[in-house]
Design a protein around this motif. Structure first.
Motif, PDB file in Angstrom:
ATOM      1  N   LYS A 241      46.011-154.945-124.963  1.00 43.55           N
ATOM      2  CA  LYS A 241      47.356-154.383-124.912  1.00 43.55           C
ATOM      3  C   LYS A 241      48.409-155.304-125.517  1.00 43.55           C
ATOM      4  O   LYS A 241      49.536-154.862-125.794  1.00 43.55           O
ATOM      5  CB  LYS A 241      47.722-154.037-123.476  1.00 43.55           C
ATOM      6  CG  LYS A 241      46.876-152.913-122.890  1.00 43.55           C
ATOM      7  CD  LYS A 241      47.321-152.541-121.496  1.00 43.55           C
ATOM      8  CE  LYS A 241      46.476-151.393-120.939  1.00 43.55           C
ATOM      9  NZ  LYS A 241      46.898-151.005-119.572  1.00 43.55           N
ATOM     10  N   THR A 318      38.423-137.503-129.727  1.00 43.17           N
ATOM     11  CA  THR A 318      39.871-137.287-129.786  1.00 43.17           C
ATOM     12  C   THR A 318      40.316-136.929-131.197  1.00 43.17           C
ATOM     13  O   THR A 318      41.136-136.022-131.395  1.00 43.17           O
ATOM     14  CB  THR A 318      40.620-138.547-129.308  1.00 43.17           C
ATOM     15  OG1 THR A 318      40.222-138.865-127.974  1.00 43.17           O
ATOM     16  CG2 THR A 318      42.126-138.335-129.348  1.00 43.17           C
ATOM     17  N   GLN A 341      51.041-130.866-126.242  1.00 40.13           N
ATOM     18  CA  GLN A 341      51.047-131.757-125.085  1.00 40.13           C
ATOM     19  C   GLN A 341      49.629-132.188-124.719  1.00 40.13           C
ATOM     20  O   GLN A 341      49.392-133.364-124.417  1.00 40.13           O
ATOM     21  CB  GLN A 341      51.695-131.046-123.891  1.00 40.13           C
ATOM     22  CG  GLN A 341      51.795-131.884-122.627  1.00 40.13           C
ATOM     23  CD  GLN A 341      52.754-133.047-122.787  1.00 40.13           C
ATOM     24  OE1 GLN A 341      53.939-132.845-122.997  1.00 40.13           O
ATOM     25  NE2 GLN A 341      52.242-134.265-122.703  1.00 40.13           N
ATOM     26  N   LEU A 344      48.417-134.727-127.274  1.00 35.97           N
ATOM     27  CA  LEU A 344      49.066-136.025-127.092  1.00 35.97           C
ATOM     28  C   LEU A 344      48.550-136.739-125.847  1.00 35.97           C
ATOM     29  O   LEU A 344      48.424-137.967-125.835  1.00 35.97           O
ATOM     30  CB  LEU A 344      50.587-135.840-127.018  1.00 35.97           C
ATOM     31  CG  LEU A 344      51.254-135.429-128.346  1.00 35.97           C
ATOM     32  CD1 LEU A 344      52.697-135.019-128.115  1.00 35.97           C
ATOM     33  CD2 LEU A 344      51.176-136.561-129.360  1.00 35.97           C
ATOM     34  N   ASP A 345      48.253-135.980-124.797  1.00 33.02           N
ATOM     35  CA  ASP A 345      47.683-136.590-123.597  1.00 33.02           C
ATOM     36  C   ASP A 345      46.329-137.233-123.902  1.00 33.02           C
ATOM     37  O   ASP A 345      46.020-138.322-123.415  1.00 33.02           O
ATOM     38  CB  ASP A 345      47.530-135.540-122.490  1.00 33.02           C
ATOM     39  CG  ASP A 345      48.869-135.122-121.892  1.00 33.02           C
ATOM     40  OD1 ASP A 345      49.856-135.852-122.096  1.00 33.02           O
ATOM     41  OD2 ASP A 345      48.932-134.062-121.237  1.00 33.02           O
ATOM     42  N   GLN A 347      45.385-138.287-126.828  1.00 33.96           N
ATOM     43  CA  GLN A 347      45.577-139.377-127.788  1.00 33.96           C
ATOM     44  C   GLN A 347      46.103-140.646-127.128  1.00 33.96           C
ATOM     45  O   GLN A 347      45.935-141.748-127.677  1.00 33.96           O
ATOM     46  CB  GLN A 347      46.564-138.938-128.876  1.00 33.96           C
ATOM     47  CG  GLN A 347      46.056-137.816-129.764  1.00 33.96           C
ATOM     48  CD  GLN A 347      47.150-137.239-130.635  1.00 33.96           C
ATOM     49  OE1 GLN A 347      48.240-137.805-130.755  1.00 33.96           O
ATOM     50  NE2 GLN A 347      46.889-136.084-131.234  1.00 33.96           N
ATOM     51  N   GLU A 348      46.742-140.502-125.961  1.00 30.78           N
ATOM     52  CA  GLU A 348      47.357-141.640-125.290  1.00 30.78           C
ATOM     53  C   GLU A 348      46.326-142.729-125.000  1.00 30.78           C
ATOM     54  O   GLU A 348      45.294-142.496-124.391  1.00 30.78           O
ATOM     55  CB  GLU A 348      48.004-141.175-123.978  1.00 30.78           C
ATOM     56  CG  GLU A 348      48.784-142.257-123.253  1.00 30.78           C
ATOM     57  CD  GLU A 348      50.055-142.642-123.977  1.00 30.78           C
ATOM     58  OE1 GLU A 348      50.507-143.793-123.786  1.00 30.78           O
ATOM     59  OE2 GLU A 348      50.607-141.804-124.733  1.00 30.78           O
ATOM     60  N   GLY A 349      46.612-143.936-125.472  1.00 30.29           N
ATOM     61  CA  GLY A 349      45.712-145.062-125.250  1.00 30.29           C
ATOM     62  C   GLY A 349      44.466-145.042-126.105  1.00 30.29           C
ATOM     63  O   GLY A 349      43.577-145.885-125.927  1.00 30.29           O
ATOM     64  N   PRO A 353      49.681-145.805-132.514  1.00 35.58           N
ATOM     65  CA  PRO A 353      50.952-145.075-132.610  1.00 35.58           C
ATOM     66  C   PRO A 353      51.316-144.615-134.016  1.00 35.58           C
ATOM     67  O   PRO A 353      52.090-143.663-134.170  1.00 35.58           O
ATOM     68  CB  PRO A 353      51.981-146.091-132.086  1.00 35.58           C
ATOM     69  CG  PRO A 353      51.203-146.994-131.188  1.00 35.58           C
ATOM     70  CD  PRO A 353      49.835-147.089-131.789  1.00 35.58           C
ATOM     71  N   HIS A 358      48.273-138.544-134.990  1.00 30.34           N
ATOM     72  CA  HIS A 358      49.202-138.687-133.875  1.00 30.34           C
ATOM     73  C   HIS A 358      50.620-138.362-134.329  1.00 30.34           C
ATOM     74  O   HIS A 358      51.364-137.649-133.636  1.00 30.34           O
ATOM     75  CB  HIS A 358      49.125-140.109-133.325  1.00 30.34           C
ATOM     76  CG  HIS A 358      50.072-140.386-132.200  1.00 30.34           C
ATOM     77  ND1 HIS A 358      49.998-139.745-130.985  1.00 30.34           N
ATOM     78  CD2 HIS A 358      51.146-141.236-132.113  1.00 30.34           C
ATOM     79  CE1 HIS A 358      50.960-140.183-130.185  1.00 30.34           C
ATOM     80  NE2 HIS A 358      51.665-141.082-130.853  1.00 30.34           N
ATOM     81  N   TYR A 381      59.667-137.583-127.329  1.00 36.50           N
ATOM     82  CA  TYR A 381      58.841-137.509-128.528  1.00 36.50           C
ATOM     83  C   TYR A 381      59.589-138.002-129.759  1.00 36.50           C
ATOM     84  O   TYR A 381      58.993-138.579-130.670  1.00 36.50           O
ATOM     85  CB  TYR A 381      58.345-136.088-128.741  1.00 36.50           C
ATOM     86  CG  TYR A 381      57.291-135.647-127.747  1.00 36.50           C
ATOM     87  CD1 TYR A 381      56.631-136.567-126.950  1.00 36.50           C
ATOM     88  CD2 TYR A 381      56.964-134.304-127.592  1.00 36.50           C
ATOM     89  CE1 TYR A 381      55.672-136.173-126.042  1.00 36.50           C
ATOM     90  CE2 TYR A 381      55.988-133.893-126.687  1.00 36.50           C
ATOM     91  CZ  TYR A 381      55.353-134.843-125.911  1.00 36.50           C
ATOM     92  OH  TYR A 381      54.406-134.457-125.003  1.00 36.50           O
ATOM     93  N   LYS A 384      59.246-141.714-130.188  1.00 40.42           N
ATOM     94  CA  LYS A 384      57.946-142.110-130.729  1.00 40.42           C
ATOM     95  C   LYS A 384      57.787-141.685-132.187  1.00 40.42           C
ATOM     96  O   LYS A 384      57.043-142.317-132.941  1.00 40.42           O
ATOM     97  CB  LYS A 384      56.824-141.491-129.896  1.00 40.42           C
ATOM     98  CG  LYS A 384      56.791-141.953-128.443  1.00 40.42           C
ATOM     99  CD  LYS A 384      55.682-141.260-127.680  1.00 40.42           C
ATOM    100  CE  LYS A 384      55.632-141.710-126.225  1.00 40.42           C
ATOM    101  NZ  LYS A 384      54.557-141.035-125.458  1.00 40.42           N
TER     102      LYS A 384
END
Length: 457
Positions: A241, A318, A341, A344-345, A347-349, A353, A358, A381, A384
């Motif tokens: 991270k 993904t 949505q 994107l959920d 794709q998170e992590g 970015p 994405h 959004y 981002k």
């Protein structure tokens, strides 16, 4: 200039004669009558059949060339330099080998034969030359929100070459095209000015493919060959991270990110619709397609963090899931909030970015949320999406300016004045450069919002 407007938002007036053409008002209808008069009678004669937009455009070109001043008309791009219809390249040999466009040309020819009873059609070779000049040199006419509302041929502007890192933009005020520089140049040299013919938020491979299919050249500009972009477009997020470096993981067989020529040659930095392009057209079969180096694909090159088989599997699924839904949204020409949505959920992590899929999902989601007026999520959004637009479009692109404007407008509506003012100032800096301070987007939309935000603050 020859134009065909496809649609117009708001209240419109229908031509009482042919019941086919629409106008934004009486003044627009009066101004267009000289050009529309001849086609109005033909529309009535073939009714209730509907003329395709491509056929109508070609018919207007034929009428202008054989009944008007089309062959002698000069369109000046400087005090002494101009272009004429004959200066446009037809790409005749490329068209002959393009099955899709030949089918389109054949269908248009049949329709034109019936529509243009009052004009003798050119022979097949000449007609194909007209068709080639039309499809290669036409511009999409954009409204104030950068949505396509029609097609036009602008002779002077057709001299501009393409680059995926352009130093100029084509902006429309109604049907009038304006070419505006977005980068400093020592002097105004049209041979050095570049615009983008296509949407830039794609992988280099996808951009090159689109340009090959539509304009018959292989783009090898610096941006297409930029290693920094190549590692981001399909990048996974680093499991560390504290590290922002993208991790390259092949997610499908033959995952190609860029096309490279077989032989190393000195190429033009960009390609044009002019004679240079005709001589250097690139055959798809002669291109060596280079993909990802798999031996370095499973760990971060910056910090050394390794991906396990489980993480790789999650990334692959993904990417496949996102790719499928992006294709569905593109075919449907509409984005759905719940689908975006969900993507994107997932794709998170997982996705970096700046991963292009994405970014495209965020773009669809932002527009969808505006449509249903879910302002809080739209703001989240937009935050981002701004770095994605900067990465793919650059700091001085009208789409980035429009994004700042939309975001600022939402923040102003939510009475988040400080943030709204910051976004609107970013929009002003870009739009004043890309559109100019006389454009309706600047005068009628941005300035009133900016003045309101200043007063509220």
């Amino acid at each position: 200039m020859v134009t065909v407007l496809l649609h117009f938002r708001g209240k419109v007036l229908k031509c009482s004669g042919c019941q086919f053409v629409y106008y934004c008002g009486r003044a627009c209808q009066r101004d267009a009558w000289g050009d529309h008069k001849w086609e109005c009678a033909n529309f009535k004669r073939v009714a209730p059949k509907v003329l395709p937009d491509g056929a109508r455009m070609l018919a207007k070109i034929i009428n202008r060339l054989y009944r008007g001043d089309g062959h002698s008309f000069r369109s000046f791009y400087s005090g002494t330099s101009f272009r004429m219809w004959k200066d446009l390249m037809s790409h005749y040999s490329d068209l002959k080998s393009d099955t899709k466009r030949m089918d389109h040309f054949t269908s248009l020819s049949v329709v034109l034969y019936e529509f243009l009873k009052d004009i003798s059609l050119p022979n097949t070779v000449e007609l194909m030359g007209l068709y080639g000049r039309m499809v290669i040199n036409s511009f999409m006419i954009l409204d104030i929100d950068m949505n396509s509302i029609g097609t036009g041929i602008y002779l002077a502007s057709s001299i501009l070459d393409h680059s995926c890192d352009p130093n100029a933009v084509a902006i429309f005020d109604g049907k009038t095209i304006n070419i505006r520089a977005i980068k400093d140049m020592p002097c105004l040299d049209w041979n050095q000015m570049r615009i983008s013919y296509i949407d830039l938020m794609k992988t280099p491979y996808d951009r090159q493919t689109e340009l090959l299919q539509n304009y018959y050249f292989l783009c090898q500009c610096d941006r297409c060959m930029d290693e920094n972009q190549l590692k981001h477009v399909h990048g996974a997020i680093c499991l560390n991270k504290q590290c922002n470096e993208p991790v390259t993981i092949p997610w499908k067989e033959d995952c190609l990110l860029v096309r490279r020529p077989e032989k190393t040659e000195v190429n033009e930095p960009s390609n044009s619709k002019t004679e240079k392009q005709e001589e250097n057209s690139t055959d798809l079969n002669k291109i060596e397609e280079n993909g990802v180096d798999e031996k370095d694909a499973l760990h971060c090159k910056e910090c050394g963090t390794k991906y396990t088989d489980k993480h790789v599997d999650v990334f692959v699924k993904t990417m496949e899931f996102t790719h499928l839904h992006l294709q569905n949204m593109e075919r449907a020409s509409v984005a759905y909030v719940d689908v975006c949505q969900y993507c994107l959920d997932r794709q998170e992590g997982v996705l970096h970015p700046l991963n292009v899929m994405h970014a495209q999902t965020l773009d669809h989601a932002f527009d969808a949320l505006i449509q249903v007026q879910l302002w809080d999520k739209a703001c989240a959004y937009a935050e981002k999406l701004i770095p994605c637009f900067r990465f793919y479009y650059g700091d001085r692109n009208p789409l980035l300016g429009l994004l700042h404007l939309k975001y600022g407008k939402i923040l102003l509506f939510k009475m988040d004045i400080e943030k709204a003012l910051a976004q609107l100032k970013c929009a002003e800096k870009i739009i004043k450069m890309t559109h100019g301070d006389r454009h309706p987007l600047y005068k009628e939309q941005l300035l009133p919002l900016l003045q309101q935000a200043i007063m509220e603050s």
